[in-house]
Every structure is written in C-alpha cells, then in structure tokens.
Design an enzyme around this catalytic site. Structure first.
Site, PDB file in Angstrom:
ATOM      1  N   CYS A  41       0.815  -1.219   0.000  1.00 34.11           N
ATOM      2  CA  CYS A  41       0.000   0.000   0.000  1.00 34.11           C
ATOM      3  C   CYS A  41       0.849   1.270   0.000  1.00 34.11           C
ATOM      4  O   CYS A  41       0.601   2.206  -0.759  1.00 34.11           O
ATOM      5  CB  CYS A  41      -0.906   0.019   1.224  1.00 34.11           C
ATOM      6  SG  CYS A  41      -2.136  -1.271   1.286  1.00 34.11           S
TER       7      CYS A  41
ATOM      8  N   VAL B 177       0.481   4.187  -2.725  1.00 35.80           N
ATOM      9  CA  VAL B 177      -0.155   5.456  -2.375  1.00 35.80           C
ATOM     10  C   VAL B 177       0.734   6.632  -2.790  1.00 35.80           C
ATOM     11  O   VAL B 177       0.237   7.650  -3.295  1.00 35.80           O
ATOM     12  CB  VAL B 177      -0.470   5.506  -0.866  1.00 35.80           C
ATOM     13  CG1 VAL B 177      -0.835   6.918  -0.433  1.00 35.80           C
ATOM     14  CG2 VAL B 177      -1.603   4.552  -0.535  1.00 35.80           C
TER      15      VAL B 177
END
Length: 523
Positions: free
Chosen positions: A153, A157
């Site tokens: 993640c 991101v």
C-alpha cells in the site's frame, strides 16, 4: 506462574487450572469493563435474527473478516514458483512479515521473501533509495538467480514507479544490467491475493518474452503450458502433472512451488528448490497452447498470452468434479492430438462408483460455502453432481460476471434451487445467513471455525459444522498436501464430505439408551 517440568501443558488445558482461572477472572473484573452477561447474551441473540441480518447487509463502510487477502501475498506465492527466485516486496517490513507468517502457518515451511523496509522518510520522499540498497543486498546475501518485485500500500499510495526504480538501480550499478528483475504493481487496497498472483505472473512472462517473440512459433516445442493460478493445494500440481504424463503430454507448469513448499527434513536447508526455470518461461510461447486452471482469476495473464504469444488460451472451467475434469482432458486431447488413456478412464469409473456408493448420504444435504471464485465454483459444481444442495455461496473477490455464471450453473441443476450467491460480502454476512437459514455444513477455510463456534453457542441444535477446504488452513496439519482437482481430487472431496456426514450422525446418535437407535456399525 511456573509449570511442572514433568507436565508441561499448552494453553489448553493449562488455563483451566484454578490459579489461571482466578487470574483471568480478576483481569476481567478489574480492567475489561465488560457489560453484564445478560446484556451480552441479549445482543448475541439479536445478532442471530432476521432483523439484524437486514441491518448487517446494509453495511457499506465496514468489512468484518473479508474472506480474502491482499495482492502482494499472491505475488509472493507466484514468485516462489520460479527456480531460484527471491520474492521482493517494495514496502514496509511488517507487510512481508505478514506474508511470510501467513504462508508459514499454512504450509508449515520456511518462506523466503525480503522487503526493502520502507519507513516514514520513504513515505515522504519515495522509496528509490530503499530499492537501490534492497536489490543489491538481496542479491549479495541470498544469491538468487532472479528477484521478483511487488508492492504494498505505502509504495502505491505515494506512486513509486517500479520500472524506473529498477532501471535506475541497474544504471547506478547496484545490480548488473542483465540481471532479471521482473515486477508487478500490486496495490493492497484493490483486488485480492488472486489479483496479485495474476499481476505477478503477467509481469514475469512479459519480462522474458515481450521483446523476444521474433523466433517464436506456436507448437514448435510440442508442449502444453499450464497456469495454476493462486493454488495452495500442492497435490493439485501433482495430480495435473500426473494426468498429463499419463496422456503423454509434455507440460510446462508456469509457476510451480511444490518443491520449495514441501522440502524434506534431511538435514539440508533449501532456500530454493524446484520451480519453473527461466529457460522454460522463454520457451513457453512455442507451446501448442496455454491452459488456465483457474480462469476467473487470470484475466491479465490470459490476455497477454492471447495477444503476445498468439495462443488461444481457451476459457475452461476449473477441473473439479466429474464433468469439468472430462472437459479439461478432452480439451487437452483436442489440442495435442493425444488420446485419453485407459488409466484415466478407469480412474473416472472409480469416481463414478464412489458417487454411486455415497450419494444416498449426500443427497439433500445443505451446504454454505465460501472462498476464491474458481474454487467456490468448482466446489459448487461437484456438490450438485453429488445431489447435495448449496444454499449460501460467498466469494468476496468475485465480480458480477462470475455471479451470473454461478446463477446459470445453479439454475441448470434441480439441486441449485433457492441458492443465494453473494459477491463482495464478508464472513460476518455469512454468519447472519447461517443463523437465519441453517445449512447442514459449512465449507471453507479455518476462519469459518468462528461461525461454527457462534452457532454452537446459541445451542447444539443450531451448530453448523465446518468442513475445511480452501486457503488458509491454519488449525489443521497437512491438508495442503491434498488434492481437489481431477478425478482424484473429486474422490478426496467426496470422501471428506460423506465421512463428515457420517461422523455428524454418530455425534447425534451416541446417547446410550436415548438416541442410539441409529448408532449403526454399517452404513
């Protein structure tokens, strides 16, 4: 508190000793601020009602036990299936610890996987420096022939560019220019572990073949490619290979982790063992065709194989149960020109014989099941072949096309009447369903034991026993060695299902002089 050295006990039954019961009781009384037992029981009973189910199914911003894992977990498993390959996750160290322990608990094997340990500074400035050091160190320390990179993640991101970072690592001299580093972007906040497996598979095939297609010719090597998908039953790799060997078909399994996930205890540590070789990947476009054992989770790789390798890659169903195993073998025969041998015909006949022997016990039994889309579809097909009745089917990581296909399969069978198919739902939704419309059994991974526990807590008459199939299986040993594919897999599933039915019958009829009217010796 000390234990008796002559009688070391695990948490059960240790915590049932009076001294531990007192400690736990004091902790609850002084620190947990629990609601009264009557209120807890009242709320529990409410969560088993139709009223609560309707509210539960209105949830939008909360997932409770989603029945799926994240993309990089799947990418790691895919990379483990290639010879001397180190899975490398561009992200935080904690993520990789999760992936390794998840697989370790399922396979009971050490799992090789590294991270470049991104922290707060990398989250702000990007993780290129982490990758410079990480690739160089991983190559030097673990000496893999290939490093397969995926992301978590954090990296996704902030928008880290793997292609640029890897190329810059080579330009800066951290790893040799020719050193193979395939990659895949695997953001954890979309898709699932099956998506990550597909992305990594496509990334590896693309790396070795995209720019090297000039001398490739379909059918030139006389082989058949098989893509297993996110597969955690090691027996399934072996049964597919066996069936194709009996047909005389040479096969390349594109990602084969059977050896590295099943190494012997002979005093020798193997960080790498077996796996698909780089030469086999480079030669794969020369095969007659590529078959995908789990087509619903392989969209990206299948499109690449069709568009770049010019393979038909026909969309077959997962070869579970009688009809779909027939379909698979007949397609192999059609592609290769090899006849289906007598040995497999006999094996098919044995499965039919087993169905004949056991269908009376399975006929009409009601099942709830959950798991990955291809697995759930294959299990549903097999249940229908046995005369069993699936009533609640849940696949969190499936799409609307899959649901439409599932509804068609159910509509085509008299045993599929009234079954509900749920996509995007979680195990808390399934818990509501088994309370308001009780099945006889639940089929799924280890997390289903909490549903079984809750149904039993309501009362013995409400208990829904769990039959463990799928991934992960943490609380039982060696089930990952079994098989669910082919005629052999169907025999194993049938054997498991019917014996669970008979074991449950024994449980219900063991009261001496009360319920033992059917405690039969022969069934």
């Amino acid at each position: 508190m000390s234990q008796d050295v002559e009688n070391i006990q695990p948490s059960y039954p240790l915590f049932r000793n009076e001294e531990y019961k007192k400690v736990i009781g004091d902790k609850r009384a002084k620190y947990e601020e629990m609601h009264p037992a009557e209120k807890i029981r009242e709320v529990f009973e409410w969560t088993t009602t139709k009223e609560y189910q309707e509210l539960n199914f209105q949830r939008e911003a909360l997932t409770v036990n989603p029945a799926k894992a994240c993309q990089p977990l799947g990418a790691v498993l895919c990379a483990l299936g290639y010879e001397k390959t180190m899975p490398y996750v561009h992200g935080s160290q904690g993520c990789v610890a999760y992936f390794r322990t998840y697989f370790n608990r399922h396979f009971k094997e050490p799992i090789a996987c590294v991270s470049d340990s991104m922290t707060e500074d990398a989250a702000v400035f990007g993780g290129q420096k982490n990758m410079f050091d990480g690739l160089e160190n991983a190559k030097a320390l673990y000496k893999p022939d290939m490093i397969a990179v995926s992301t978590t993640c954090m990296a996704e991101v902030i928008g880290d560019d793997l292609n640029a970072f890897i190329n810059n690592s080579k330009k800066e001299g951290h790893i040799p220019q020719e050193y193979p580093v395939p990659f895949a972007h695997t953001p954890s906040f979309v898709g699932s572990h099956t998506t990550g497996w597909d992305n990594m598979q496509e990334g590896i095939l693309r790396y070795f073949t995209l720019n090297y297609m000039e001398d490739k010719q379909v059918g030139a090597n006389g082989k058949l490619n098989v893509v297993p998908g996110f597969e955690t039953y090691l027996g399934n790799f072996r049964v597919i290979k066996r069936m194709l060997e009996e047909m005389g078909v040479e096969t390349t399994m594109l990602s084969d982790p059977t050896e590295v996930l099943d190494t012997p205890a002979d005093g020798k540590f193997r960080m790498y063992a077996g796996g698909t070789t780089m030469d086999e990947v480079k030669d794969a476009p020369n095969a007659f065709d590529t078959l995908f054992l789990q087509p619903w989770q392989s969209d990206k790789t299948r499109k690449y194989v069709q568009n770049t390798w010019k393979h038909e890659a026909p969309k077959l169903n997962i070869p579970m149960g009688l009809e779909w195993t027939d379909e698979f073998l007949m397609k192999v025969s059609e592609i290769t020109g090899k006849p289906i041998p007598e040995s497999l015909t006999k094996e098919r006949g044995r499965l039919v014989d087993m169905i004949t022997d056991s269908h009376a016990w399975l006929h009409g039994k009601r099942y709830a099941l959950y798991g990955d889309p291809d697995f759930v579809m294959g299990m549903t097909k097999l249940l229908l072949e046995l005369g069993a009745e699936p009533v609640h089917i849940l696949a969190n990581n499936a799409n609307k096309r899959w649901k439409k296909a599932m509804d068609k399969i159910l509509d085509d069978s008299p045993y599929g009447t009234g079954c509900e198919v749920h996509i995007g739902r979680d195990l808390w939704h399934l818990r509501s369903l088994v309370f308001t419309d009780k099945p006889d059994f639940l089929i799924g991974n280890s997390y289903g034991k909490f549903i079984q526990r809750d149904t039993l807590h309501k009362g013995e008459a409400f208990e829904v026993p769990l039959i463990r199939f799928g991934f992960p299986i943490f609380d039982r040993h060696h089930l990952h060695r079994d098989t669910t594919l082919g005629y052999e897999g169907a025999m194993h599933v049938l054997k498991t299902l019917v014996n669970e039915v008979l074991a449950r019958l024994d449980d219900d009829t063991r009261g001496m002089g009360t319920t033992d009217y059917n405690y039969d010796l022969i069934r």
